[in-house]
Write an enzyme that holds these catalytic residues in place. Structure first.
Site: not given
Length: 194
Positions: A45, A79-80, A96
């Protein structure tokens, strides 16, 4: 028609021309962006997020981001990548969340202590803010502009439905955002400030 309120709702498609690939262009990435995956495979991750940080850190806002910032309208984004703020937008709801800094990413307890990014299966703390903002749209004098959104998530579908129920005009731009959004912003500017 005089327009009193314009809200932009953006997804990954607005950032394509800034060099950030969409999830459709990255097979399997969605599977690695769940809280369960982060907990069960923290290093894989971390690697996935590191690649996202690399991509976004080197990206610059494109003409669409700058046109929205110049218009000064609120933005709800899935969007990040932080490109709306980098372009100068002040009123941005990042549903997010945001990517971690390099320092946060490399901490030993990442991902267990970093909750700044909303993963599949997480609650989205800014979702209620987004809903309230879209609920403020009014019949016959509001525009809800959707840019680069695939409607993959329930959040995106819900916000569009709320805007429709409010009676706002819905405009969808899903390709060539860097060209189409600035042209639209010029038209909207005339309506907002006539």
């Amino acid at each position: 028609m005089k327009t009193n309120k314009v809200i932009f709702f953006t997804g990954a498609g607005i950032s394509v021309e800034s060099g950030i690939p969409t999830f459709q262009e990255q097979p399997g990435i969605r599977d690695k962006l769940s809280r369960r995956f982060a907990t069960e495979h923290p290093e894989e991750y971390r690697d996935t997020i590191r690649k996202m940080v690399d991509s976004c850190e080197n990206a610059e806002p494109n003409a669409a981001h700058f046109a929205i910032a110049e218009l000064g309208c609120p933005v709800v984004t899935m969007n990040v990548d932080g490109l709306h703020r980098k372009a100068g937008s002040k009123d941005v709801i990042e549903v997010h969340g945001i990517l971690p800094t390099r320092e946060q990413l490399e901490k030993k307890d990442f991902p267990f202590r970093y909750d700044g990014i909303v993963l599949y299966g997480d609650l989205a703390p800014r979702y209620k803010d987004a809903v309230r903002l879209v609920e403020s749209l009014e019949d016959d004098n509001s525009v809800f502009v959707i840019v680069g959104t695939s409607f993959y998530t329930g959040i995106s579908d819900t916000l569009r439905t709320i805007a429709e129920l409010a009676g706002a005009e819905i405009i969808i731009i899903n390709d060539n955002a860097a060209t189409k959004v600035p042209a639209l912003c010029k038209k909207l500017k005339k309506l907002l400030y006539q």
